[in-house]
Write a protein that holds these residues in place. Structure first.
Motif, mmCIF file in Angstrom:
data_model
loop_
_atom_site.group_PDB
_atom_site.id
_atom_site.type_symbol
_atom_site.label_atom_id
_atom_site.label_comp_id
_atom_site.label_asym_id
_atom_site.label_seq_id
_atom_site.Cartn_x
_atom_site.Cartn_y
_atom_site.Cartn_z
ATOM 1 N N SER A 58 71.025 85.326 41.044
ATOM 2 C CA SER A 58 71.181 86.790 41.078
ATOM 3 C C SER A 58 71.300 87.260 42.526
ATOM 4 O O SER A 58 72.005 88.225 42.828
ATOM 5 C CB SER A 58 70.020 87.479 40.372
ATOM 6 N N TYR A 59 70.628 86.553 43.433
ATOM 7 C CA TYR A 59 70.726 86.889 44.867
ATOM 8 C C TYR A 59 72.166 86.710 45.362
ATOM 9 O O TYR A 59 72.711 87.576 46.056
ATOM 10 C CB TYR A 59 69.783 85.988 45.677
ATOM 11 N N GLU A 62 74.403 89.461 43.923
ATOM 12 C CA GLU A 62 74.133 90.778 44.531
ATOM 13 C C GLU A 62 74.661 90.836 45.970
ATOM 14 O O GLU A 62 75.166 91.862 46.424
ATOM 15 C CB GLU A 62 72.624 91.056 44.510
ATOM 16 N N THR A 63 74.550 89.716 46.675
ATOM 17 C CA THR A 63 75.048 89.658 48.054
ATOM 18 C C THR A 63 76.563 89.855 48.096
ATOM 19 O O THR A 63 77.073 90.635 48.902
ATOM 20 C CB THR A 63 74.681 88.307 48.701
ATOM 21 N N LYS A 65 78.378 91.336 45.959
ATOM 22 C CA LYS A 65 78.655 92.730 45.586
ATOM 23 C C LYS A 65 78.436 93.651 46.769
ATOM 24 O O LYS A 65 79.238 94.544 47.049
ATOM 25 C CB LYS A 65 77.719 93.143 44.446
ATOM 26 N N TRP A 66 77.302 93.454 47.474
ATOM 27 C CA TRP A 66 76.997 94.318 48.612
ATOM 28 C C TRP A 66 78.067 94.186 49.699
ATOM 29 O O TRP A 66 78.484 95.165 50.307
ATOM 30 C CB TRP A 66 75.608 93.979 49.193
#
Length: 501
Positions: A58-59, A62-63, A65-66
């Motif tokens: 998930s990290y 999310e990275t 995506k950011w």
């Protein structure tokens, strides 16, 4: 290069957070695929279950995506070549290992860890290094040294690994887009394990098969994979496949020259190495990333793109679209690159948008229920202080004196001026200011230019209006605050000095 054929992959292991090197690899893959209208794939290389760390996946998602570099296909995105987890592709690897066994490119090895440790010790006692290779394999416990019957019995009872059989005596040519031609002497290669004793494929076998089946055209990855590339090329050849194009990226080095940036040396670094915050599963300790420290994703990506790649143009500030347009693998440096946090802060400053600063300042003012004049007052404040900040959240610290009168004064200077003379000086200055009709910065500058102890009185004014000796041109602050508020603040300082005396 036909535009639709490019397929690249980012294939991290779920063994913890991504650091700068990992996310840069993802970025270069993304830029290259977008430049050529290709496909960017996310694959999770989770064959090493012992090193698995929860929340890593998930990290990673999310990275990406950011950073605004999301995959087109793969884990979390679906696609025609699923599953995109190596742990779910074991049957596929088994099938190909059987093909390699039939053709004689690989062999069973039954040596225990103890056997190999013993060999290592024997060798090191003679100042040599043991390597499981073409020179030594005939003295080891493997299918190359057994009859068919012996092998059959062994397979029933003992655990084994499967190793790749390197043929000595070849000068293997490999072309790397960044490094050019590389020649590897197969005499120096060892017989790497392709299938572990737990029946799981190693990275070497798994990613080679996946890259072929997923039609990967370009393998863009870190320099640490360069030594294994010869094995990968030999594996492609053994399976009768065409090799993809290789590009091995330079290391990111610490700017003190002490080695590369890695997860292992986070504690003694003076800058963050994670894009977004990471919570250590066992201890629940939070390590902030660039996102939490107030860096903008655009600035972070801009900095990262230029960490090893030079677009060959004068400017340094680029949007993601501009980076895509300019990107090329040929312009990536071979040698390691030094990371510089000051430069990273500079990138952030350059990417700050006035509208975002306005929104932030507006919230700060609102939450303190401050009555300020008009919206254009906020805009003026931003124009006056913007040069002093690298992060949006610094705006309040650099501009609060435009909205609130100081509650405390810089100790050192305040203590120095706590005497009767200062009160007299300030009382006189108040009368002068009161009598100035046009309270503009130009007018005030002209008026005080002629005064004898100009420097001292300017410092006193600054302390009264700002609370410290920082801030922009004092006469502009006077004009912004207006006569009434300025005189109130000077009066407040006089009273504080009186209390102290």
């Amino acid at each position: 290069m036909s535009s639709h054929s490019v397929r690249v992959r980012f294939a991290p292991s779920p063994t913890g957070p991504l650091h700068l090197g990992g996310i840069r690899t993802a970025l270069y893959n993304y830029l290259f695929s977008k430049k050529h209208g290709g496909t960017f794939i996310l694959r999770i290389e989770d064959t090493d279950q012992k090193r698995f760390v929860e929340n890593s996946e998930s990290y990673i998602l999310e990275t990406l995506k950011w950073c605004q570099i999301e995959p087109d296909e793969g884990v979390g995105y679906g696609g025609p070549y699923s599953p995109y987890y190596q742990s779910q592709r074991m049957d596929i690897y088994r099938m190909y290992i059987n093909k390699l066994l039939k053709k004689g490119y690989v062999y069973y090895a039954f040596d225990t860890d103890q056997d190999i440790d013993k060999k290592r010790k024997e060798y090191s006692n003679r100042d040599l290094t043991f390597s499981y290779n073409s020179r030594n394999r005939m003295y080891m416990n493997n299918s190359l040294t057994m009859t068919k019957e012996q092998l059959h019995d062994k397979l029933q009872s003992d655990s084994y690994v499967i190793r790749f059989k390197i043929e000595p005596g070849e000068k293997l040519k490999i072309y790397d887009i960044i490094r050019g031609n590389i020649i590897v002497d197969t005499d120096h290669l060892d017989d790497k394990i392709l299938l572990k004793s737990d029946g799981l494929a190693t990275y070497h076998l798994a990613h080679t098969i996946d890259d072929h089946l997923m039609k990967i055209t370009h393998v863009i990855r870190g320099e640490e994979w360069l030594p294994s590339t010869s094995l990968h090329v030999l594996l492609y050849r053994a399976l009768g496949w065409t090799t993809p194009n290789f590009a091995h990226l330079p290391l990111i080095l610490r700017n003190n020259g002490k080695g590369k940036i890695s997860k292992r040396n986070t504690n003694n670094l003076n800058f963050p190495i994670y894009p977004i915050q990471w919570k250590i599963p066992k201890t629940q300790i939070l390590i902030p990333g660039y996102r939490e420290l107030g860096y903008l994703p655009e600035a972070f990506v801009n900095m990262l793109a230029l960490l090893g790649w030079n677009p060959g143009v004068k400017k340094e500030i680029f949007s993601l679209q501009e980076l895509i347009h300019l990107f090329s693998l040929e312009k990536i440096k071979k040698s390691g690159v030094y990371f510089d946090i000051k430069k990273t802060n500079w990138f952030n400053k350059k990417h700050l948008k006035k509208e975002d600063i306005f929104a932030f300042l507006f919230r700060e003012v609102k939450k303190r229920s401050i009555l300020y004049k008009k919206k254009d007052y906020l805009w003026k404040v931003i124009y006056l202080t913007m040069d002093r900040i690298h992060f949006i959240h610094e705006i309040w610290e650099h501009s609060s004196y435009f909205f609130v009168s100081p509650n405390s004064y810089e100790d050192n200077f305040f203590n120095k001026i706590c005497h009767e003379n200062t009160i007299i000086e300030l009382e006189n200055a108040k009368i002068l200011l009161y009598n100035i009709n046009s309270f503009s910065s130009v007018n005030l500058t002209c008026f005080f230019q002629k005064k004898k102890n100009k420097h001292k009185i300017m410092q006193l004014f600054r302390l009264a209006l700002v609370g410290s000796l920082k801030g922009i041109d004092i006469f502009i602050i006077f004009e912004m605050l207006g006569k009434e508020e300025s005189l109130l603040r000077i009066e407040k300082l006089i009273n504080r000095i009186k209390e102290k005396i």
